[in-house]
Scaffold this motif. Sequence first.
Motif, PDB file in Angstrom:
ATOM      1  N   PHE A  59       0.387  -1.839  -0.380  1.00 51.56           N
ATOM      2  CA  PHE A  59      -0.086   0.294   0.179  1.00 51.56           C
ATOM      3  C   PHE A  59       0.856   1.052   0.499  1.00 51.56           C
ATOM      4  CE2 PHE A  59      -3.295  -2.721   2.022  1.00 51.56           C
ATOM      5  CZ  PHE A  59      -4.097  -2.936   1.015  1.00 51.56           C
ATOM      6  N   TYR A  62      -0.199   4.789  -1.409  1.00 51.78           N
ATOM      7  CA  TYR A  62      -1.755   5.102  -1.500  1.00 51.78           C
ATOM      8  C   TYR A  62      -1.404   5.742   0.256  1.00 51.78           C
ATOM      9  CZ  TYR A  62      -3.086   1.662  -5.424  1.00 51.78           C
ATOM     10  OH  TYR A  62      -3.089   1.522  -5.542  1.00 51.78           O
ATOM     11  N   ILE A  63      -0.269   5.342   0.902  1.00 49.84           N
ATOM     12  CA  ILE A  63      -0.083   6.100   2.309  1.00 49.84           C
ATOM     13  C   ILE A  63       0.153   7.386   1.734  1.00 49.84           C
ATOM     14  CG2 ILE A  63       0.957   5.534   4.591  1.00 49.84           C
ATOM     15  CD1 ILE A  63       1.069   2.881   4.122  1.00 49.84           C
ATOM     16  N   THR A  64       0.228   7.750   1.833  1.00 51.07           N
ATOM     17  CA  THR A  64       0.808   9.611   2.062  1.00 51.07           C
ATOM     18  C   THR A  64       1.936  10.267   3.920  1.00 51.07           C
ATOM     19  OG1 THR A  64      -0.745  10.608   3.245  1.00 51.07           O
ATOM     20  CG2 THR A  64      -0.691  10.962   1.076  1.00 51.07           C
ATOM     21  N   GLU A  66       1.996  12.164   5.427  1.00 50.85           N
ATOM     22  CA  GLU A  66       1.647  12.480   6.829  1.00 50.85           C
ATOM     23  C   GLU A  66       0.423  11.949   7.409  1.00 50.85           C
ATOM     24  OE1 GLU A  66       1.456  13.770   3.941  1.00 50.85           O
ATOM     25  OE2 GLU A  66       2.032  16.419   4.044  1.00 50.85           O
ATOM     26  N   VAL A  67       0.244  11.096   7.281  1.00 52.68           N
ATOM     27  CA  VAL A  67      -0.627   9.852   7.580  1.00 52.68           C
ATOM     28  C   VAL A  67       0.206   8.551   7.683  1.00 52.68           C
ATOM     29  CG1 VAL A  67      -3.018  10.716   7.103  1.00 52.68           C
ATOM     30  CG2 VAL A  67      -1.971   9.240   5.860  1.00 52.68           C
ATOM     31  N   PRO A  70      -0.022   6.636  11.595  1.00 47.64           N
ATOM     32  CA  PRO A  70      -0.919   6.240  12.375  1.00 47.64           C
ATOM     33  C   PRO A  70      -1.273   4.862  11.491  1.00 47.64           C
ATOM     34  CG  PRO A  70      -1.599   8.230  11.443  1.00 47.64           C
ATOM     35  CD  PRO A  70      -0.222   7.689  11.583  1.00 47.64           C
ATOM     36  N   VAL A  71      -1.292   5.039  10.371  1.00 49.65           N
ATOM     37  CA  VAL A  71      -1.403   3.706   9.392  1.00 49.65           C
ATOM     38  C   VAL A  71      -0.550   2.235   9.674  1.00 49.65           C
ATOM     39  CG1 VAL A  71      -1.600   2.586   6.974  1.00 49.65           C
ATOM     40  CG2 VAL A  71      -2.837   5.041   7.884  1.00 49.65           C
ATOM     41  N   LEU A  74      -1.664   1.372  13.226  1.00 53.15           N
ATOM     42  CA  LEU A  74      -3.007   0.822  12.448  1.00 53.15           C
ATOM     43  C   LEU A  74      -2.349  -0.902  11.730  1.00 53.15           C
ATOM     44  CD1 LEU A  74      -6.257   1.217  12.200  1.00 53.15           C
ATOM     45  CD2 LEU A  74      -5.899   1.193   9.979  1.00 53.15           C
TER      46      LEU A  74
ATOM     47  N   ARG B   4      -6.420  19.145   0.668  1.00 59.92           N
ATOM     48  CA  ARG B   4      -4.966  17.824   1.218  1.00 59.92           C
ATOM     49  C   ARG B   4      -4.745  17.625   2.937  1.00 59.92           C
ATOM     50  NH1 ARG B   4      -0.546  16.878  -1.168  1.00 59.92           N
ATOM     51  NH2 ARG B   4       0.498  16.169   0.959  1.00 59.92           N
ATOM     52  N   HIS B   8      -6.280  13.354   3.113  1.00 62.78           N
ATOM     53  CA  HIS B   8      -5.407  12.659   4.516  1.00 62.78           C
ATOM     54  C   HIS B   8      -6.759  12.053   5.290  1.00 62.78           C
ATOM     55  CE1 HIS B   8      -1.967  15.006   4.163  1.00 62.78           C
ATOM     56  NE2 HIS B   8      -2.118  14.064   3.146  1.00 62.78           N
ATOM     57  N   ILE B  11      -7.644   8.741   3.526  1.00 59.03           N
ATOM     58  CA  ILE B  11      -6.633   7.588   3.434  1.00 59.03           C
ATOM     59  C   ILE B  11      -6.902   6.781   4.374  1.00 59.03           C
ATOM     60  CG2 ILE B  11      -4.162   6.805   3.049  1.00 59.03           C
ATOM     61  CD1 ILE B  11      -4.083   9.261   1.370  1.00 59.03           C
ATOM     62  N   LEU B  12      -6.644   7.854   5.714  1.00 57.76           N
ATOM     63  CA  LEU B  12      -6.738   7.104   6.935  1.00 57.76           C
ATOM     64  C   LEU B  12      -8.388   6.274   7.263  1.00 57.76           C
ATOM     65  CD1 LEU B  12      -4.985   6.950   9.261  1.00 57.76           C
ATOM     66  CD2 LEU B  12      -6.027   9.029  10.445  1.00 57.76           C
ATOM     67  N   PHE B  15      -7.912   3.136   5.166  1.00 54.87           N
ATOM     68  CA  PHE B  15      -7.706   1.794   6.089  1.00 54.87           C
ATOM     69  C   PHE B  15      -8.053   1.474   7.516  1.00 54.87           C
ATOM     70  CE2 PHE B  15      -3.722   3.186   3.453  1.00 54.87           C
ATOM     71  CZ  PHE B  15      -3.371   2.050   3.341  1.00 54.87           C
ATOM     72  N   CYS B  16      -8.586   2.118   7.901  1.00 54.38           N
ATOM     73  CA  CYS B  16      -9.666   2.149   9.182  1.00 54.38           C
ATOM     74  C   CYS B  16     -10.541   1.452   8.514  1.00 54.38           C
ATOM     75  CB  CYS B  16      -9.910   3.278   9.846  1.00 54.38           C
ATOM     76  SG  CYS B  16      -8.406   3.640  11.129  1.00 54.38           S
ATOM     77  N   PHE B  19      -9.295  -2.215   7.932  1.00 58.47           N
ATOM     78  CA  PHE B  19      -9.431  -3.303   8.427  1.00 58.47           C
ATOM     79  C   PHE B  19      -9.540  -3.817   9.751  1.00 58.47           C
ATOM     80  CE2 PHE B  19      -4.594  -2.238   7.424  1.00 58.47           C
ATOM     81  CZ  PHE B  19      -3.986  -3.562   6.823  1.00 58.47           C
TER      82      PHE B  19
END
Lengths: 222, 199
Positions: A59, A62-64, A66-67, A70-71, A74, B4, B8, B11-12, B15-16, B19
Motif C-alpha cells: 500500500f 497510497y500512504i501519504t 502525513e498519515v 497512524p496507518v 493501525l 490536502r 489524508h 486515506i486514514l 485504512f481504518c 482493517f
Amino acid sequence: MPSYSRIVKDGLWDNNGVFGMILGMCPTMAMTTSATNGLGMGLATAAVMAASSLLVAMFRGYITQEVRIPVYILIVAAMVTLVDMTMNAYMHELYKVLGLFIPLIVSNCLPLARLEAFAAKEPVLPSLADGVFMGIGFTLALTAIGAVREIIGSGTLFADAHLLLGPSFRFLETQVLPHDTGVLVMILPPGGFLATGMLMAAKRLIDLKAGKEIKMAGAHAV
Amino acid sequence: MNPRTLIHAVILGAFCTGFGIVLAATDRATHDQIKQRALEDMQNSLSQVIPPGLHDNNPVKDAIQLTTDGGKTLTVYRAMKDGKVTGVAYQIVGNGYAGPVKLMLGVDPNGHVLGVRATEHHETPGLGDKIDIAKTDWITKFTGRWLGNPPEDKWKVKKDGGVFDQFSGATITPRGVVGAIRKGLLFFAAHKDQMLEVR
C-alpha cells in the motif's frame, strides 16, 4: 534496493533488532525467562513483522507522508489482533503460554522501525524478506537470551518446549545443572539486563575480531 | 476545508474501515471456537478439583450464583450424581506477593476439600510459584482436610503457628493461599444449604 543476502545478514547478525539496533527491549526483557518463552515470543513477533511489512509495501503508493505513522500503527495493531484471535481459537495450548504477551507486540518499536526504514521505500518482495529475516533475527536473539537466563537461573534448557512446539520436541528439554541449583536473579528482571548486556558485548567482540566497524545503534542503518 | 487535509482524512479513514472489516470478519470466524476453548479450560480446571467419578452431569451447566459477604456474585459449579449434589467448586482469591492469587476450590457435601488448584497468579518464579501444581505438589496437601482437621485456628502456615509448610524464602504466598482456603471453607459452611439445594 539492498541485495537479498544483505537483507539476510542485516536481519540475522549485522543489524540485528536486539543486539544491533537495540529495539524491542520491552518484550526482550519480559519474555526471556526461558528459551522456550523467548522462542515463542520471537515467532509471534516474526509473523506480525512479515505480514505488516508485506502490507505496508503493497500500500505504500497510497500512504501519504502525513498519515503514515497512524496507518503503520493501525496495520501492526490489526495484525496483532488477528494473530491473537486466530491463536486463541486454533492454537489454544500455545495461546495459554503466550497469550498474555501477544498484545505487547503492538508496543514493540522494532516492527514500526522496519516499516518506516524499509517497507515504506522498497518493493513488496524485499520488504517481505526484511520482515521475515528481521523477525527471525529477533527470534534468535530472544531464544539466546532466554537460554542463558534459563541455564543459569533454573538449570534447565528448553523446559516445556512441548507446550510450544508439540510433543515431538520433548527431546529438546534438558536438565543442564542439578535440580534447584539455579541463580534466581537471572530469572528475575535484573537477569534480563545482565544476559542481554553480556550477549551484546559478546557480539561486538566477535565483530571487532572480524575487523568489522562497530556501528552505533540506529534504526535507519540499511 | 483544505483539500490536502481531506485527502489524508479519506486515506486514514479508508485504512481504518478496511482493517476494521478484516477484524470483524476474523472475530466472526473465531468467536465460537474461542468460546468453546474457554469452556474447555473451565471444565479442565474443574476436573482437577472435582474427581470425574463423582458426577454424571456437566458442572458448568448446573452452576448457581451466590452473593458473597463483599456483595459480589460468585459462580458455584455443582457436581451432581443421581440428582444429588456430590461436590461444589468455586473460585477463591488469596493475597499473593505479586497481586491476587486465583484458585479453584472443590468441596464435598461434608465440607472436606476435594482439591485446590491455582488457576492464575504472578508469583516469583522459583519462590512463590511453588503453589502451582506444575512446579510442586504442595497444593495437594489440602486434599481431604476440613475445618476441624486441623482446627480452624491452626489453618495457618507454620510460621504463624499453624500446620501448613511455607516455602524457604517465601511465606507471603502460602500464607495468602492457606488463608484463602480457610475463608473458602467458612464460605461453604455459611452457604451450605443454598449450595446443596436441588431445585
